[in-house]
Design a protein around this motif. Structure first.
Motif: not given
Length: 190
Positions: A142-165
């Protein structure tokens, strides 16, 4: 399904005369020829999609055949064939696409089940070659995860899709989510 697609094309087209119809672009950015192949007025590319040997892909934007290809993909999904084969992973029914914002290049998945889901090896893909692979990631119940394009520190709430514009084009694209075995969990086109 590379070999199956190759075998299919060899069986359908080898030593036969075909008609090539070009779309919006005659070459892609890798200088490969882009065209629709017709044998006896039947679109062979469309048959590949319908049989789950290719997904539909419009790198230059939708054209006159877009609706036909989308329908062929939906037929493939109904028939559960090859690339369209549905995941049998216990978490495949749990993971929902809560938000897909191609303008901000963000995706949010939600685990609707009452158990955690190990997404290790699961893959997000666009129509082209861009892939994001989950590594050592459990999506809590019952949780969500956001995948975001760009650089950043991954957390349990946000994962970054690095290397792509960018991943998803403004002219139309598709999001595919596949389990660790490559089976289809969900897809969304716009």
């Amino acid at each position: 399904y590379y070999q199956e697609a190759k075998d299919f094309l060899n069986e359908e087209l080898l030593n036969k005369t075909v008609r090539i119809e070009y779309g919006k672009e005659k070459k892609d950015r890798y200088n490969r020829t882009l065209g629709y192949l017709f044998l006896n007025n039947e679109n062979v590319n469309l048959k590949q999609v319908e049989n789950g040997l290719a997904n539909y892909y419009f790198p230059s934007g939708k054209d006159v055949y877009y609706d036909d290809f989308k329908k062929a993909w939906e037929t493939c999904i109904e028939n559960n064939k090859n690339l369209c084969e549905k995941s049998k992973n216990i978490c495949a029914k749990c993971i929902e696409l809560k938000e897909f914002n191609y303008n901000s290049q963000e995706v949010i998945f939600y685990n609707s089940c009452n158990h955690n889901c190990n997404l290790n090896g699961w893959k997000i893909k666009d129509e082209g070659r861009k892939n994001f692979i989950f590594t050592n990631f459990d999506l809590s119940r019952e949780k969500e995860i956001k995948i975001k394009i760009g650089e950043g520190a991954n957390t349990q709430e946000i994962l970054y899709w690095a290397g792509e514009e960018y991943v998803w084009t403004k002219t139309g694209d598709t999001l595919f989510l596949r389990d660790g075995g490559g089976k289809l969990v969900l897809w969304r086109a716009y």
